[in-house]
Enzyme design. Sequence first.
Site, short mmCIF file in Angstrom:
data_model
loop_
_atom_site.label_atom_id
_atom_site.label_comp_id
_atom_site.label_asym_id
_atom_site.label_seq_id
_atom_site.Cartn_x
_atom_site.Cartn_y
_atom_site.Cartn_z
N LYS A 91 0.81 -1.22 0.00
CA LYS A 91 0.00 0.00 0.00
C LYS A 91 0.84 1.28 0.00
O LYS A 91 0.44 2.30 -0.53
CB LYS A 91 -0.94 0.01 1.21
CG LYS A 91 -2.04 -1.03 1.08
CD LYS A 91 -3.28 -0.61 1.83
CE LYS A 91 -4.43 -1.53 1.52
NZ LYS A 91 -4.26 -2.87 2.14
N GLU A 113 -9.05 7.13 4.27
CA GLU A 113 -9.93 6.18 4.94
C GLU A 113 -9.09 4.97 5.30
O GLU A 113 -8.08 4.70 4.67
CB GLU A 113 -11.06 5.77 4.00
CG GLU A 113 -10.70 4.66 3.00
CD GLU A 113 -9.65 5.03 1.96
OE1 GLU A 113 -9.44 6.24 1.74
OE2 GLU A 113 -9.00 4.13 1.39
N SER A 380 1.52 -9.77 -1.15
CA SER A 380 1.24 -8.34 -0.97
C SER A 380 1.60 -7.79 0.40
O SER A 380 1.81 -6.58 0.54
CB SER A 380 -0.24 -8.07 -1.25
OG SER A 380 -1.06 -8.91 -0.46
C1 PLP Z 1 -5.10 -3.88 1.72
C2 PLP Z 1 -4.42 -5.13 1.37
C3 PLP Z 1 -4.85 -5.92 0.28
C4 PLP Z 1 -6.08 -5.62 -0.53
O1 PLP Z 1 -6.04 -4.44 -1.25
P1 PLP Z 1 -5.80 -4.41 -2.82
O2 PLP Z 1 -6.12 -3.02 -3.18
O3 PLP Z 1 -6.73 -5.41 -3.44
O4 PLP Z 1 -4.39 -4.76 -3.05
C5 PLP Z 1 -4.12 -7.05 -0.03
N1 PLP Z 1 -3.03 -7.42 0.68
C6 PLP Z 1 -2.60 -6.70 1.74
C7 PLP Z 1 -1.42 -7.15 2.47
C8 PLP Z 1 -3.28 -5.53 2.11
O5 PLP Z 1 -2.84 -4.82 3.16
#
Ligand code: PLP
Length: 400
Positions: A91, A113, A380
């Site tokens: 993020k 948010e 992610s």
């Molecule tokens: C917020 C988050 C997501 C989901 O958000 P996307 O916009 O779909 O990427 C996925 N993985 C992690 C680790 C997150 O913090």
Amino acid sequence: MHYEQPDERGRFGRFGGQYVPETVMEALLELERHFQSAWRDEAFRRRFHHHLEEFVGRPTPLYFAERLTEALGGARIYLKREDLCHTGAHKINNCVGQVLLTLRMGKRRIVAETGAGQHGVATAAVAARFGLECIVYMGEIDMERQAPNVFRMQLLGAEVVGVAEGSRTLKEAINAAIRDWVTNVRTTHYLLGSVVGPHPYPMMVRTFQTVIGEEVKQQLLEREGRLPDYLVACVGGGSNSIGLFHPFLHEESVKIIGVEAGGRGTGLGEHAATLSFGTPGVLHGAHSFLLQDRFGQIANTHSVSAGLDYPGVGPEHSFLKETGRVTYVTVSDREALEAFEELSELEGIIPALEPAHALAFLRRLIPHTSKEDIVVVGLSGRGDKDLQLARQAMEEYHHG
Ligand SMILES: *Cc1c(COP(=O)(O)O)cnc(C)c1O
């Protein structure tokens, strides 16, 4: 097929657009103008990449998961390690981009948010780094559930404002942030955390997150001398997945799979699998797939992972679903928890529960691959934030 930009009305095929009141429209037009000029400016891009390198820790490794590959017995599995980014997830890539844009617009105040608090923490960290005032709107229920992240944001100098309306979670927090933005638009930028909302947000956030896929392309060419056969990533709002996918959309040999949160069942309210089970409608200023009841009311959602627990999805994903370029599948809470344990044990990496969904899908995918194939999974984020929840859920499964 065109995968580059939305059209001049901010649409990907029939999805996207700007379903907003007139007052918001002006702010969106101003934002788009500044973003376009910034992204054309070589110095801005250099600054962006400089801070990604120095503050975020990019490029993140492309890691060969040797023991997981052996255990599953098929394609070679690589993990794109966004879990190693500062603050623990992808993020922050978008936050750096939007904060630099805020400075360029001459604004000194940011509103955001947050649901689980991950986007709030990333925003607060970058705002602190550049000395900007930062207000984070968060549903009161989320503030209770995510108390450590509330304290993190406060430590980083942000003001966390509880939202008491409606379901007191993410959906209302977004509405509150938009209200603040429109009231204070001359001094304030709204730093939206995923590829959702009205144009230009889906395009802009995607542009900042595309660094993920661009690095993968280069790293894999150096390592293996070729493109991957499969890309797999989890889809909440859709930013980490589109960031990984986008540079490969034109490469026809690359099969692309987005994994949604299947929760605990297929009934409305039991999952957050918007593209798999939803229908088109308008939420937060854009036309896209949604989870809604037969009256068009936004449905409640459920997922073990807070980051995937959202009833909408970015319009570009709706477009990619309709064109068939990307395949969307679901993985249940239980499968995600099993993958969470498996990666921890086999690779010494504790993933966040969101990418654990992408990892869980490998159990279904790998039997259809050969040992010469290459799969890249978007990791992610890291699992530190999920430890307590995962322990509780695992105990329930083992005793229930
Ligand atoms: C917020 C988050 C997501 C989901 O958000 P996307 O916009 O779909 O990427 C996925 N993985 C992690 C680790 C997150 O913090």
